[in-house]
Design an enzyme around this catalytic site. Sequence first.
Site, PDB file in Angstrom:
ATOM      1  N   HIS A  78       1.798   4.815   7.839  1.00 16.19           N
ATOM      2  CA  HIS A  78       1.677   3.363   7.788  1.00 16.19           C
ATOM      3  C   HIS A  78       2.546   2.819   8.922  1.00 16.19           C
ATOM      4  O   HIS A  78       3.589   3.396   9.247  1.00 16.19           O
ATOM      5  CB  HIS A  78       2.142   2.832   6.424  1.00 16.19           C
ATOM      6  CG  HIS A  78       1.122   3.068   5.343  1.00 16.19           C
ATOM      7  ND1 HIS A  78       1.447   3.142   4.014  1.00 16.19           N
ATOM      8  CD2 HIS A  78      -0.221   3.253   5.436  1.00 16.19           C
ATOM      9  CE1 HIS A  78       0.330   3.359   3.316  1.00 16.19           C
ATOM     10  NE2 HIS A  78      -0.674   3.433   4.154  1.00 16.19           N
ATOM     11  N   ASP A  80       4.694   0.607   9.428  1.00  9.50           N
ATOM     12  CA  ASP A  80       6.131   0.315   9.293  1.00  9.50           C
ATOM     13  C   ASP A  80       6.990   1.579   9.335  1.00  9.50           C
ATOM     14  O   ASP A  80       8.221   1.499   9.310  1.00  9.50           O
ATOM     15  CB  ASP A  80       6.414  -0.494   8.013  1.00  9.50           C
ATOM     16  CG  ASP A  80       5.935   0.180   6.742  1.00  9.50           C
ATOM     17  OD1 ASP A  80       4.825   0.739   6.741  1.00  9.50           O
ATOM     18  OD2 ASP A  80       6.668   0.135   5.729  1.00  9.50           O
ATOM     19  N   HIS A  81       6.349   2.751   9.430  1.00  9.17           N
ATOM     20  CA  HIS A  81       7.123   3.999   9.426  1.00  9.17           C
ATOM     21  C   HIS A  81       7.113   4.740  10.760  1.00  9.17           C
ATOM     22  O   HIS A  81       7.881   5.677  10.942  1.00  9.17           O
ATOM     23  CB  HIS A  81       6.612   4.934   8.321  1.00  9.17           C
ATOM     24  CG  HIS A  81       6.884   4.391   6.956  1.00  9.17           C
ATOM     25  ND1 HIS A  81       7.873   4.882   6.136  1.00  9.17           N
ATOM     26  CD2 HIS A  81       6.325   3.338   6.288  1.00  9.17           C
ATOM     27  CE1 HIS A  81       7.893   4.185   5.013  1.00  9.17           C
ATOM     28  NE2 HIS A  81       6.973   3.238   5.087  1.00  9.17           N
ATOM     29  N   HIS A 152       1.239   8.435  -2.508  1.00 10.37           N
ATOM     30  CA  HIS A 152       1.189   7.147  -1.828  1.00 10.37           C
ATOM     31  C   HIS A 152      -0.206   6.937  -1.227  1.00 10.37           C
ATOM     32  O   HIS A 152      -0.360   6.555  -0.071  1.00 10.37           O
ATOM     33  CB  HIS A 152       2.276   7.113  -0.744  1.00 10.37           C
ATOM     34  CG  HIS A 152       2.447   5.783  -0.088  1.00 10.37           C
ATOM     35  ND1 HIS A 152       2.659   4.614  -0.778  1.00 10.37           N
ATOM     36  CD2 HIS A 152       2.431   5.421   1.226  1.00 10.37           C
ATOM     37  CE1 HIS A 152       2.767   3.607   0.076  1.00 10.37           C
ATOM     38  NE2 HIS A 152       2.625   4.073   1.301  1.00 10.37           N
TER      39      HIS A 152
HETATM   40 ZN    ZN Z   1       6.282   1.569   3.948  1.00  7.85          ZN
HETATM   41 ZN    ZN Z   2       3.388   3.300   3.147  1.00  3.16          ZN
END
Ligand code: ZN
Ligand code: ZN
Length: 319
Positions: A78, A80-81, A152
């Site tokens: 994702h 943001d990672h 996830h």
């Molecule tokens: Zn995240």
């Molecule tokens: Zn995530």
Amino acid sequence: MRLGVSLFVSPSILSRMLSVTFLGTSAARPTVERNVSAMSLVREGETLLFECGEGTQRQMMRYGVSFALSEIFFTHFHADHFLGVIGLIRTLGLQMRTEPMRLYGPKGAKKLLTQALQLGVERVPFEVEIVEVKPGEVLREAYDICVFDTEHGGGSVGYALREHERPGRFDPDKARAAGVPEGHLWGKLQRGETVELADGRKVSAEGIVGPKRPGRLVVFTGDTRPCAAVVDAAQGADLLIHEATFGEEEKERAKETGHSTAREAAQVALAAKARRLVLSHVSARYSISAEELVKEARDVFKETVVAKDGMTIEVPFPD
Ligand SMILES: [Zn+2]
Ligand SMILES: [Zn+2]
């Protein structure tokens, strides 16, 4: 403050230090106080990076984390990672780095990271190797980095750094009492070997050297629902870093989006009999102190703190 403390610590203890520094503790998007996901881990002078959200390189400068690192571990892809890896690799290139860099991530890492790195980096003057990892795999030699399954939405992993067992404690008084003179024979005993004395007598390490002592275990979940795989990976962990995107009032939302509440993270820590829990990946709706999350978690698991950007936590040996 750490330097001040360190001045009074002997070099041998310093060399065995293990600590983590949180570089980004916000979920999904940055806030003024929190950047998106990244955490550095320093063990015996070696720096590892876990996740590299947008702006991580600047957080590293701000919080004094070395750019001399060779490995970045990603839990999933994702934005943001991992978006920060583009800028970080570019900066390292401008600094004329020559040492290779290895990027680890679950299935899909090769395609995605290759594309990402072509995006913003004209030419990297050092080798970037991308390694796809699977749950159950163990990386490294001097210690283990165990890759484990997380929940996830498919394909995400977490990482557990597990040190090997250490030799038992050597008792010099007992060695002397057994007639073993100080010197190289003590070293042999310390390594668990049987030694032969000048008079032909044999003395074994048993009774002079105590039982083997466990190394340290630090577990980093990345984004996940609370799940059995994390509980297994974190059994007896000295430090469990578990995501806690939401509080209990957003329990359903956590479920729908593949995240955990603070309380759920605490239940995992309790089930794993971890020593300490750090909550991270906190939704932007909570204040920097995230008191409600800490309270919810502490009701279940007392030894809980919420991570903040720049926070460093030392992980000592349990004994
Ligand atoms: Zn995240
Ligand atoms: Zn995530």
